[in-house]
Motif scaffolding. Structure first.
Motif, PDB file in Angstrom:
ATOM      1  N   ARG A  96       9.088 -24.509 -75.038  1.00 22.68           N
ATOM      2  CA  ARG A  96       8.058 -24.741 -76.060  1.00 22.68           C
ATOM      3  C   ARG A  96       7.545 -23.415 -76.625  1.00 22.68           C
ATOM      4  O   ARG A  96       7.327 -23.281 -77.824  1.00 22.68           O
ATOM      5  CB  ARG A  96       6.918 -25.564 -75.482  1.00 22.68           C
ATOM      6  CG  ARG A  96       7.313 -27.023 -75.266  1.00 22.68           C
ATOM      7  CD  ARG A  96       6.269 -27.791 -74.510  1.00 22.68           C
ATOM      8  NE  ARG A  96       4.947 -27.663 -75.048  1.00 22.68           N
ATOM      9  CZ  ARG A  96       4.359 -28.526 -75.896  1.00 22.68           C
ATOM     10  NH1 ARG A  96       5.019 -29.583 -76.283  1.00 22.68           N
ATOM     11  NH2 ARG A  96       3.133 -28.336 -76.335  1.00 22.68           N
ATOM     12  N   HIS A  97       7.363 -22.431 -75.751  1.00 22.84           N
ATOM     13  CA  HIS A  97       6.891 -21.112 -76.182  1.00 22.84           C
ATOM     14  C   HIS A  97       7.900 -20.464 -77.131  1.00 22.84           C
ATOM     15  O   HIS A  97       7.516 -19.902 -78.159  1.00 22.84           O
ATOM     16  CB  HIS A  97       6.623 -20.221 -74.961  1.00 22.84           C
ATOM     17  CG  HIS A  97       6.071 -18.900 -75.319  1.00 22.84           C
ATOM     18  ND1 HIS A  97       4.789 -18.717 -75.782  1.00 22.84           N
ATOM     19  CD2 HIS A  97       6.641 -17.661 -75.291  1.00 22.84           C
ATOM     20  CE1 HIS A  97       4.585 -17.439 -76.032  1.00 22.84           C
ATOM     21  NE2 HIS A  97       5.700 -16.767 -75.746  1.00 22.84           N
ATOM     22  N   SER A  98       9.193 -20.544 -76.786  1.00 23.85           N
ATOM     23  CA  SER A  98      10.207 -19.914 -77.641  1.00 23.85           C
ATOM     24  C   SER A  98      10.293 -20.627 -78.999  1.00 23.85           C
ATOM     25  O   SER A  98      10.546 -19.978 -80.018  1.00 23.85           O
ATOM     26  CB  SER A  98      11.577 -19.887 -76.955  1.00 23.85           C
ATOM     27  OG  SER A  98      12.106 -21.178 -76.854  1.00 23.85           O
ATOM     28  N   GLN A  99      10.054 -21.931 -79.030  1.00 28.00           N
ATOM     29  CA  GLN A  99      10.075 -22.640 -80.315  1.00 28.00           C
ATOM     30  C   GLN A  99       8.873 -22.266 -81.173  1.00 28.00           C
ATOM     31  O   GLN A  99       8.999 -22.187 -82.401  1.00 28.00           O
ATOM     32  CB  GLN A  99      10.090 -24.154 -80.076  1.00 28.00           C
ATOM     33  CG  GLN A  99      11.423 -24.654 -79.606  1.00 28.00           C
ATOM     34  CD  GLN A  99      11.484 -26.175 -79.527  1.00 28.00           C
ATOM     35  OE1 GLN A  99      10.462 -26.848 -79.616  1.00 28.00           O
ATOM     36  NE2 GLN A  99      12.684 -26.695 -79.371  1.00 28.00           N
ATOM     37  N   LEU A 100       7.744 -22.033 -80.565  1.00 26.78           N
ATOM     38  CA  LEU A 100       6.552 -21.633 -81.329  1.00 26.78           C
ATOM     39  C   LEU A 100       6.710 -20.245 -81.939  1.00 26.78           C
ATOM     40  O   LEU A 100       6.120 -19.938 -82.976  1.00 26.78           O
ATOM     41  CB  LEU A 100       5.302 -21.678 -80.438  1.00 26.78           C
ATOM     42  CG  LEU A 100       4.841 -23.057 -80.008  1.00 26.78           C
ATOM     43  CD1 LEU A 100       3.697 -22.953 -79.007  1.00 26.78           C
ATOM     44  CD2 LEU A 100       4.388 -23.856 -81.232  1.00 26.78           C
ATOM     45  N   ASN A 101       7.493 -19.398 -81.271  1.00 24.76           N
ATOM     46  CA  ASN A 101       7.672 -18.028 -81.731  1.00 24.76           C
ATOM     47  C   ASN A 101       8.787 -17.869 -82.754  1.00 24.76           C
ATOM     48  O   ASN A 101       9.084 -16.763 -83.169  1.00 24.76           O
ATOM     49  CB  ASN A 101       7.906 -17.100 -80.549  1.00 24.76           C
ATOM     50  CG  ASN A 101       6.651 -16.909 -79.732  1.00 24.76           C
ATOM     51  OD1 ASN A 101       5.549 -17.016 -80.248  1.00 24.76           O
ATOM     52  ND2 ASN A 101       6.825 -16.656 -78.442  1.00 24.76           N
ATOM     53  N   ARG A 102       9.429 -18.968 -83.128  1.00 26.00           N
ATOM     54  CA  ARG A 102      10.508 -18.883 -84.136  1.00 26.00           C
ATOM     55  C   ARG A 102       9.950 -18.694 -85.513  1.00 26.00           C
ATOM     56  O   ARG A 102       8.977 -19.150 -85.931  1.00 26.00           O
ATOM     57  CB  ARG A 102      11.339 -20.159 -84.128  1.00 26.00           C
ATOM     58  CG  ARG A 102      12.319 -20.207 -83.006  1.00 26.00           C
ATOM     59  CD  ARG A 102      13.232 -21.390 -83.224  1.00 26.00           C
ATOM     60  NE  ARG A 102      13.746 -21.831 -81.927  1.00 26.00           N
ATOM     61  CZ  ARG A 102      14.375 -22.952 -81.767  1.00 26.00           C
ATOM     62  NH1 ARG A 102      14.575 -23.765 -82.755  1.00 26.00           N
ATOM     63  NH2 ARG A 102      14.821 -23.295 -80.593  1.00 26.00           N
TER      64      ARG A 102
END
Length: 192
Positions: free
Chosen positions: A186-192
Motif C-alpha cells: 500500500r505504501h509503494s502504491q501511494l508513492n507512485r
C-alpha cells in the motif's frame, strides 16, 4: 418485511410477491453486534444466511492461532458452511460480524420446502451456487499463483467498496500475506 431483502430479490431474479412473502415468513431475523459470532467451529451450521445489512466474515483458525479469512459477506450476499449445512456435521468454519449486521436465517428444512414450492427460488439458488464455484476457483488460482501485489490489485478490483470498511489485518488474512507485506504494498502504491 426488510426492504433490503425485498429489493434484492426483485432486482436479482424478479421474484413474485408471494415468493418474497413466503421466504420472509419462514426467515428468522437476527441482529448481530460487532464481532458477534453466528457460527463457531465445532457447531453444526443449521442455517442458510442472507446478509441484509452489515458485513460478516467466514474464517478458520490455524494451529498457530492465526485467522485465515475465506470470505467477506457484505449486505446483499449469502453465506453458510456448505459441508456442515448439507451433511449436518460439525463445522470447521467460523462466521462472525465485522460490523453491526442484520441477517435472515432459514433452517435447512424450511429452505428446502421453499425451493420445492417455488421453482424460481430453486433456479436462483442454482445460479448462486454456480457463481460461488466460479468465485472460489478464481480465489484459489489467485492464492496459488499471484504475487502479493497481484493479490492486492485483485482484491481492490473485486471489492472496492470493502476497502474502507475492513481493517488491514483482515485484508491481509484474506489474501494470505502478512500485515507487514500489505502495508509495504500500500505504501509503494501511494508513492507512485
Amino acid at each position: 418485511m426488510l426492504p433490503e431483502f425485498e429489493s434484492y430479490l426483485k432486482k436479482n431474479a424478479d421474484f413474485p410477491e408471494e415468493v418474497i412473502k413466503a421466504m420472509y415468513n419462514l426467515a428468522i431475523v437476527k441482529t448481530l453486534k460487532r464481532n458477534e459470532s453466528l457460527l463457531q467451529a465445532g457447531d453444526v451450521c443449521r442455517y442458510k444466511v442472507f446478509i441484509a445489512k452489515g458485513l460478516l466474515r467466514c474464517y478458520v483458525t490455524g494451529g498457530n492461532g492465526n485467522e485465515h479469512i475465506l470470505q467477506f459477506c457484505p449486505e446483499n450476499s449469502w453465506t453458510l458452511d456448505v459441508e456442515s449445512y448439507d451433511n449436518q456435521i460439525p463445522s470447521t468454519t467460523n462466521i462472525a460480524a465485522i460490523e453491526p449486521s442484520v441477517v435472515l436465517l432459514w433452517t435447512k428444512s424450511d429452505f428446502e420446502k421453499l425451493r420445492i414450492d417455488f421453482p424460481v427460488l430453486k433456479q436462483f439458488s442454482e445460479i448462486l451456487i454456480s457463481r460461488s464455484i466460479y468465485q472460489n476457483r478464481h480465489r484459489v488460482a489467485t492464492t496459488l499463483s499471484a504475487t502479493p501485489e497481484e493479490k492486492y490489485e485483485d482484491f481492490v478490483t473485486r471489492y472496492p467498496n470493502l476497502l474502507s470498511r475492513l481493517p488491514l489485518h483482515m485484508i491481509a488474512a484474506y489474501m494470505g500475506i502478512s500485515l507487514k507485506t500489505l502495508t509495504r504494498i500500500r505504501h509503494s502504491q501511494l508513492n507512485r
